[in-house]
Design a protein around this motif. Structure first.
Motif, PDB file in Angstrom:
ATOM      1  N   PRO A   1      14.484  -3.219 -20.217  1.00 37.77           N
ATOM      2  CA  PRO A   1      14.421  -4.336 -19.269  1.00 37.77           C
ATOM      3  C   PRO A   1      14.069  -3.807 -17.873  1.00 37.77           C
ATOM      4  CG  PRO A   1      16.669  -4.000 -20.153  1.00 37.77           C
ATOM      5  CD  PRO A   1      15.859  -2.838 -20.583  1.00 37.77           C
ATOM      6  N   ILE A   2      13.215  -4.548 -17.194  1.00 36.65           N
ATOM      7  CA  ILE A   2      12.839  -4.202 -15.811  1.00 36.65           C
ATOM      8  C   ILE A   2      13.607  -5.165 -14.898  1.00 36.65           C
ATOM      9  CG2 ILE A   2      10.897  -3.895 -14.210  1.00 36.65           C
ATOM     10  CD1 ILE A   2      10.579  -2.248 -16.774  1.00 36.65           C
ATOM     11  N   ALA A   3      14.229  -4.609 -13.859  1.00 34.00           N
ATOM     12  CA  ALA A   3      15.065  -5.431 -12.966  1.00 34.00           C
ATOM     13  C   ALA A   3      16.111  -6.190 -13.786  1.00 34.00           C
ATOM     14  CB  ALA A   3      14.197  -6.394 -12.141  1.00 34.00           C
ATOM     15  N   GLN A   4      16.880  -5.438 -14.535  1.00 30.95           N
ATOM     16  CA  GLN A   4      17.777  -6.083 -15.499  1.00 30.95           C
ATOM     17  C   GLN A   4      18.932  -6.824 -14.850  1.00 30.95           C
ATOM     18  OE1 GLN A   4      18.879  -2.564 -17.799  1.00 30.95           O
ATOM     19  NE2 GLN A   4      20.961  -2.672 -17.060  1.00 30.95           N
ATOM     20  N   HIS A   5      19.151  -6.593 -13.537  1.00 35.46           N
ATOM     21  CA  HIS A   5      20.199  -7.342 -12.827  1.00 35.46           C
ATOM     22  C   HIS A   5      19.764  -8.788 -12.594  1.00 35.46           C
ATOM     23  CE1 HIS A   5      17.404  -5.724  -9.865  1.00 35.46           C
ATOM     24  NE2 HIS A   5      17.709  -6.782  -9.116  1.00 35.46           N
ATOM     25  N   LYS A   6      18.451  -9.048 -12.680  1.00 33.34           N
ATOM     26  CA  LYS A   6      17.970 -10.418 -12.430  1.00 33.34           C
ATOM     27  C   LYS A   6      18.311 -11.333 -13.597  1.00 33.34           C
ATOM     28  CE  LYS A   6      14.774  -9.661  -8.779  1.00 33.34           C
ATOM     29  NZ  LYS A   6      13.356  -9.531  -8.419  1.00 33.34           N
ATOM     30  N   GLU A   7      18.521 -12.574 -13.255  1.00 35.06           N
ATOM     31  CA  GLU A   7      19.003 -13.547 -14.232  1.00 35.06           C
ATOM     32  C   GLU A   7      18.096 -13.634 -15.458  1.00 35.06           C
ATOM     33  OE1 GLU A   7      19.859 -17.419 -12.539  1.00 35.06           O
ATOM     34  OE2 GLU A   7      20.122 -18.176 -14.585  1.00 35.06           O
TER      35      GLU A   7
ATOM     36  N   LYS B   1      16.080  -0.781 -30.457  1.00 37.15           N
ATOM     37  CA  LYS B   1      17.246  -0.786 -29.575  1.00 37.15           C
ATOM     38  C   LYS B   1      16.877  -1.298 -28.195  1.00 37.15           C
ATOM     39  CE  LYS B   1      20.405   2.578 -31.528  1.00 37.15           C
ATOM     40  NZ  LYS B   1      21.211   3.792 -31.298  1.00 37.15           N
ATOM     41  N   VAL B   2      17.890  -1.719 -27.434  1.00 42.53           N
ATOM     42  CA  VAL B   2      17.703  -2.081 -26.030  1.00 42.53           C
ATOM     43  C   VAL B   2      18.396  -1.010 -25.196  1.00 42.53           C
ATOM     44  CG1 VAL B   2      18.262  -3.754 -24.222  1.00 42.53           C
ATOM     45  CG2 VAL B   2      17.668  -4.550 -26.536  1.00 42.53           C
ATOM     46  N   ASP B   3      17.701  -0.448 -24.223  1.00 39.69           N
ATOM     47  CA  ASP B   3      18.365   0.470 -23.292  1.00 39.69           C
ATOM     48  C   ASP B   3      18.924  -0.357 -22.143  1.00 39.69           C
ATOM     49  OD1 ASP B   3      19.302   2.369 -21.585  1.00 39.69           O
ATOM     50  OD2 ASP B   3      17.539   3.669 -21.715  1.00 39.69           O
ATOM     51  N   ASP B   4      20.204  -0.741 -22.268  1.00 36.82           N
ATOM     52  CA  ASP B   4      20.826  -1.589 -21.249  1.00 36.82           C
ATOM     53  C   ASP B   4      21.755  -0.771 -20.345  1.00 36.82           C
ATOM     54  OD1 ASP B   4      22.797  -1.014 -23.038  1.00 36.82           O
ATOM     55  OD2 ASP B   4      23.145  -3.088 -23.670  1.00 36.82           O
ATOM     56  N   SER B   5      21.549   0.538 -20.312  1.00 35.81           N
ATOM     57  CA  SER B   5      22.385   1.390 -19.455  1.00 35.81           C
ATOM     58  C   SER B   5      22.077   1.102 -17.985  1.00 35.81           C
ATOM     59  CB  SER B   5      22.107   2.867 -19.766  1.00 35.81           C
ATOM     60  OG  SER B   5      20.761   3.174 -19.468  1.00 35.81           O
TER      61      SER B   5
END
Lengths: 478, 478
Positions: free
Chosen positions: B298-304, B324-328
């Motif tokens: 995800p790019i800019a994963q803090h965004k809604e 997989k998702v890299d959500d680190s």
């Protein structure tokens, strides 16, 4: 015909001599063979295939909880084994020592792993730095070696196959939760796949694992009324972390020791499958773990079309079941005996008359019930029969266990029960080692576990009469 | 940003120092870690997961040819190892010896298996009686130990994981056919799954396995122009059968010796994957063997909505791919570097702008090509990209090998080629050990194999000028 009788006659009846029956079954079902190495067994295809299915089922369940597989060296340097005091005391007397590599003596001798806590701790001390690195949820499938004096196939051998999970956590609570979680994974697997009901509980201090704070166990009752410890899960607290200096920086940037667990299940569980479900015709395998679930046995296979029909049925069933055709040149009776000896859950008999009637005879291994099934419904019916058999096997095992679980409120009653009624004895205990030792000495029964499901049978210890702390399952054990 | 640069900078370029590049990759991609036991490596989750996929693929192919799995003891009594003369000479200098069990010295020392021919022969001598018992097609997955002086991760370690197949047959023809069949299984697996093209051929007498009549091999060329023996299949004839007295009664009721084979592939092949496909950003895994095929970043994963979208895509892809998702909480750039270092075949970048446009960016690991894909077509496109990548990787590896395969007709030409052009050299050979030894001494190149696909480059041996018998692939090797 003489040959056919021989196969069946060759098994001792379990009521005559249970130990001999067991030995006969493991050999005649071709699960194992003895090797040239004392105390080491050979897992033959029929035996190893059961282990492969156990691996597949357990591995899937482990991974669903986030566990990852690794492989650690089979050797442990003596100095590493010695780092945790209780642990080395527990294992050093029973390990195999490598002293020479090639033509040279080693500077430090290496033991062949009896279990791998020390190696995992060594790794964790290198790769765990921050709370971000936690938890570590590692497992390995491997063999381990323990130098046993007396051995029995599956139950106790010098080398055996197992899995050992080793986890490291930020908090004591997480480690405790993981310890219980993995015990539950084992118990659910045993009940749902192996059709073996388990008593879950905690080991007494005397019986716990070398180096553990607490050891949880699942205990099963065999057909002869003896108990078998079938899987264990240990909470180490931070004892190993102190010994191996496994520390991480927490979110407040403070150094903390990790909390660890380990948990294992071994080929020993195959011994439980044999001794819980087997009968005087040999092995009886629960359908969900059986390497071959359905054996198609052609009757009068020399007659036109019979073998072809058998293969056709196999083709129909192969997408839903593990199914084979016995097309060898033996007689049907001999093939029946072999299928029964190997514990294959159902056989399908198909001959010229069946073909005329568009039917087959399905025979359950456990009850020997013969069910005539229309070939149009074969797949559905076989599925139903296997499902019913799986359920019935668990229920029978549970009924047998419950019928052989006794309560004792006085020491006389306790001793009489252990002496005369093979099975579990539930009794209250004061928590003192002295009573546990005395019970073992007087009766040869050991504490199997302090079950999670407690009952208050009385206020006093069955042995010393002092106030009781907990109810314990006692029993003679493998 | 400093941290991100560090990860990439930490790898030595393969053109600067290939050996260091290799060591950097195995460590930084977290395939292995070094252990406290000299020469033994730890297979970490990223490394072991590759081996698990190799096992799954090979095991399926073995079983399709009728092979059954077993497990043999890890120890071999010294007297058993000594039964076949060539075999013991080949292995005795490089085995680990167990001399003590628990606190007692052993009466006979045991070696830790370097390979298990002797144990399988011992078993076959017990269980093979009649032609009906043949063939025996057994295999085991295990670890073996060889006391090596110098070690390198995957390529040469004291303990390594492998499979060893051991078969017994009624006739010499059947044994020969099985030997070639299993070599073909290995070669097909390497080409179709690992995207590594192989030269198939026979080893010279000097290079064959201790105790074998003939050894077949598959040889691959690494990025640095050195060869790697990647799998071998041995025909033992009836030599072991005589040494271990493995006889059966044939259909005419006459006693006959069995004919045997063995064949093995080990974790060494992971070294080949690294050295054939890797680049200066790390590992590049062929899609068919990659434990994780798709990493969603995800790019800019803090965004809604971004993380939710990433999980949604994972949900869409999970039935077709290992995803997989890299959500680190690392930055996207850092995550890209990690995905590249680990060799994950494609990453999917998804951010707020992509979401607005109902698209994602798919990036191939091998070419770094960025492909904008509509989310409606994501599954199809990812499949296409992975298929193309798998095919391209094999073609690139083949092109690299072919571009680094030379011919030599004179000894000057041969020596110049080995000295200046890393790769295979094809040259004619008279068949004499003397020439093979001289070539090795003069050039450090060894005979890799006498390929099944022969060419007649000239009439005379490249070394001695006498009449040539066969064309040989020569090369420096791992």
């Amino acid at each position: 015909m003489a040959k056919e009788k021989k196969l069946v006659e060759a098994i001792t009846s379990m009521d005559v001599d249970f130990a001999q029956w067991y030995t006969d079954v493991v050999k005649k079902a071709e699960l194992i063979d003895y090797s040239s190495v004392r105390g080491c067994m050979i897992l033959r295809p029929n035996g190893y295939a059961i282990w492969e299915n156990i691996q597949k089922e357990l591995d899937k369940r482990f991974k669903e909880t986030g566990v990852e597989n690794v492989y650690m060296p089979m050797f442990i340097p003596e100095s590493l084994l010695q780092k945790e005091k209780d642990h080395v005391e527990g294992f050093a007397p029973e390990v195999a020592w490598v002293t020479h590599g090639g033509l040279e003596p080693l500077q430090e001798r290496l033991c062949v792993r009896p279990t791998s806590e020390t190696l995992f701790c060594d790794l964790y001390s290198n790769i765990v730095q921050s709370y971000r690195d936690l938890p570590k949820l590692y497992n390995q499938w491997c063999s381990v070696v323990r130098w046993e004096k007396t051995t029995r196939p599956f139950l106790r051998s010098m080398e055996f196959l197992w899995q050992e999970g080793h986890t490291a956590h930020a908090t004591a609570e997480e480690a405790e939760a993981r310890t219980v979680q993995m015990l539950n994974v084992y118990a659910d697997f045993c009940e749902n796949v192996l059709a073996i009901p388990m008593i879950k509980g905690r080991k007494t201090d005397k019986e716990k694992f070398a180096g553990a704070h607490s050891t949880y166990t699942i205990e099963a009752l065999m057909h002869d009324g003896k108990a078998l410890q079938s899987g264990t899960s240990h909470n180490f607290g931070d004892g190993f972390a102190h010994a191996f200096n496994i520390q991480y920086t927490d979110k407040e940037n403070k150094l903390q020791y990790v909390h660890q667990t380990s948990w294992g299940m071994s080929t020993r569980i195959i011994g439980a499958i044999i001794m819980v479900h087997g009968d005087d015709s040999g092995l009886v395998l629960p359908p969900r773990i059986a390497p071959v679930q359905v054996m198609i046995i052609p009757i009068a296979q020399h007659k036109e079309g019979v073998l072809e029909k058998a293969y056709e049925l196999q083709g129909k069933l192969v997408s839903s079941f593990r199914v084979k055709v016995d097309d060898s040149d033996k007689s049907p009776g001999w093939k029946f005996s072999e299928q029964e000896m190997r514990g294959i859950p159902v056989r399908i008999e198909i001959g010229p008359k069946d073909m005329e009637a568009n039917q087959a005879v399905v025979v359950r291994r456990d009850t020997r019930e013969k069910i005539v099934v229309s070939l149009d419904e074969l797949e559905t019916k076989v599925q139903e029969i296997l499902d019913t058999m799986q359920k019935d096997m668990l229920e029978r095992a549970r009924a047998h266990r419950d019928a052989h679980t006794y309560e004792a409120r006085t020491y006389e009653e306790f001793k009489n029960t252990v002496a005369n009624k093979p099975g579990f004895v539930k009794a209250m205990w004061c928590g003192e080692l002295d009573c546990e030792m005395k019970i073992k000495e007087d009766t040869t029964a050991t504490s199997r576990c302090m079950p999670f499901e407690q009952e208050k049978l009385s206020d006093t210890c069955v042995c010393c009469g002092k106030p009781a702390k907990t109810m314990v399952y006692w029993g003679r054990a493998y």
